[in-house]
Design a protein around this motif. Structure first.
Motif, mmCIF file in Angstrom:
data_model
loop_
_atom_site.group_PDB
_atom_site.id
_atom_site.type_symbol
_atom_site.label_atom_id
_atom_site.label_comp_id
_atom_site.label_asym_id
_atom_site.label_seq_id
_atom_site.Cartn_x
_atom_site.Cartn_y
_atom_site.Cartn_z
ATOM 1 N N GLU A 1 0.816 -1.225 0.000
ATOM 2 C CA GLU A 1 0.000 0.000 0.000
ATOM 3 C C GLU A 1 0.845 1.269 0.000
ATOM 4 N N ASP A 2 1.782 1.375 0.933
ATOM 5 C CA ASP A 2 2.550 2.611 1.068
ATOM 6 C C ASP A 2 3.380 2.886 -0.177
ATOM 7 N N ARG A 3 3.982 1.854 -0.735
ATOM 8 C CA ARG A 3 4.798 2.046 -1.934
ATOM 9 C C ARG A 3 3.956 2.520 -3.102
ATOM 10 N N LEU A 4 2.751 1.932 -3.248
ATOM 11 C CA LEU A 4 1.917 2.326 -4.380
ATOM 12 C C LEU A 4 1.396 3.751 -4.209
ATOM 13 N N VAL A 5 0.975 4.107 -2.997
ATOM 14 C CA VAL A 5 0.490 5.474 -2.771
ATOM 15 C C VAL A 5 1.618 6.474 -3.004
ATOM 16 N N ASP A 6 2.823 6.145 -2.568
ATOM 17 C CA ASP A 6 3.969 7.019 -2.854
ATOM 18 C C ASP A 6 4.160 7.182 -4.362
ATOM 19 N N GLY A 7 4.060 6.066 -5.087
ATOM 20 C CA GLY A 7 4.260 6.129 -6.534
ATOM 21 C C GLY A 7 3.215 6.982 -7.223
ATOM 22 N N ARG B 1 5.724 4.060 -16.287
ATOM 23 C CA ARG B 1 5.954 5.266 -15.491
ATOM 24 C C ARG B 1 5.549 5.031 -14.042
ATOM 25 N N LEU B 2 4.417 4.362 -13.866
ATOM 26 C CA LEU B 2 3.953 4.083 -12.508
ATOM 27 C C LEU B 2 4.881 3.096 -11.817
ATOM 28 N N GLU B 3 5.322 2.071 -12.541
ATOM 29 C CA GLU B 3 6.235 1.093 -11.948
ATOM 30 C C GLU B 3 7.530 1.755 -11.511
ATOM 31 N N ALA B 4 8.048 2.689 -12.329
ATOM 32 C CA ALA B 4 9.277 3.390 -11.967
ATOM 33 C C ALA B 4 9.052 4.269 -10.740
ATOM 34 N N ALA B 5 7.889 4.916 -10.672
ATOM 35 C CA ALA B 5 7.582 5.772 -9.520
ATOM 36 C C ALA B 5 7.443 4.940 -8.252
ATOM 37 N N ILE B 6 6.844 3.755 -8.362
ATOM 38 C CA ILE B 6 6.705 2.866 -7.207
ATOM 39 C C ILE B 6 8.069 2.364 -6.742
ATOM 40 N N ALA B 7 8.946 2.085 -7.695
ATOM 41 C CA ALA B 7 10.266 1.526 -7.373
ATOM 42 C C ALA B 7 11.222 2.573 -6.806
ATOM 43 N N SER B 8 10.928 3.848 -6.994
ATOM 44 C CA SER B 8 11.830 4.908 -6.540
ATOM 45 C C SER B 8 12.002 4.867 -5.024
#
Length: 276
Positions: free
Chosen positions: A188-194, A246-253
């Motif tokens: 959850e937290d990683r996805l919301v951050d992304g 783009r979303l995957e990269a934002a989640i992985a950041s």
């Protein structure tokens, strides 16, 4: 002091199952669908049909043709939804054809979970339906009264389409409004951050379709978009495929959120909705 025997709450009951995001979607947001699964060899290597719901709120059904159906939407979560569903499944597998499970089984505290009962090599392949005829096998006669009941039930179904090209994304039509709900098996937290990283850069929209917010369900997050008038399913699929990397990269950041991203995140969290 007496020992507390309440079962521990499992926030992600479908974690480590094939298609976790689709398990959540069928549990929470898809009105009429089935999916494939199979028990392990230890439990008979039986093909089963996972379904959103069954007649009269039954948790499970062993049809007269031998097909076993396990329902998701009418079962309360309890401490561990996976353990409860596994208990329902094992109970119906042990029944005679033509038997419906009319109550939710109470699992043993150390009883098996779906992750213990299902074969992880079998894909969770989803099929959407526009009615509930699939509840019955070809050997089940459907008289006029049953036909009317099925037709009446079908009228309550929210029209839903599954996007190709991305996993676990569903377009639902509510009258004149359409919403894309994209279930994602990510912390959850990683996805919301992304999502917040994209939202702060004004990159959270899908073309002209505006990002609305998120649902929280079964320990994962379901982002939602308000689909603009005139956007076809094919166009939406292309936009989702373009956003995915783009979303995957934002989640992985792992970079700390900027002040703009923190504000975007706070806004998303403030209007989030938790299902069940």
């Amino acid at each position: 002091m007496a020992k507390n025997s309440s079962p521990a709450l499992v926030l992600r009951p479908f974690e480590n199952l094939p298609g976790e995001a689709d398990w959540v979607a069928l549990r929470e947001i898809v009105p009429a669908a089935t999916a494939t699964a199979r028990t392990t060899a230890e439990h008979g290597a039986r093909d089963i049909v996972v379904t959103t719901s069954l007649p009269d709120g039954w948790p499970a059904l062993h049809r007269t043709d031998g097909t076993v159906l396990l329902a998701l939407q009418n079962v309360l979560g309890g401490g561990d939804l996976s353990r409860t569903l596994a208990a329902n499944l094992l109970a119906i597998l042990d029944s005679e054809p033509g038997t419906s499970l009319t109550h939710v089984e109470t699992p043993a505290e150390d009883g098996p979970r779906l992750q213990d009962v299902l074969d992880a090599s079998v894909p969770f392949a989803v099929t959407l339906h526009d009615g509930f005829d699939y509840w019955f096998g070809a050997d089940q006669p459907i008289d006029a009264d049953l036909r009317k009941a099925l037709d009446d039930a079908a009228e309550t179904i929210i029209p839903t389409e599954q996007l190709a090209g991305v996993d676990s994304a569903y377009l639902a039509t509510f009258g004149r409004r359409r919403y894309l709900r994209w279930s994602m098996a990510v912390d959850e937290d990683r996805l919301v951050d992304g999502v917040a990283r994209l939202h702060a850069k004004r990159e959270s929209a899908l073309g002209t379709s505006r990002f609305l917010g998120i649902f929280r369900a079964c320990g994962i997050v379901v982002p939602v978009w308000d689909v603009a008038d005139g956007v076809t399913l094919e166009e939406l699929e292309q936009l989702a495929e373009e956003m995915r990397p783009r979303l995957e990269a934002a989640i992985a950041s792992t970079e700390p959120l900027t002040s703009d991203e923190r504000r975007a995140r706070a806004g998303i969290v403030a209007r989030q909705v938790s299902l069940r």
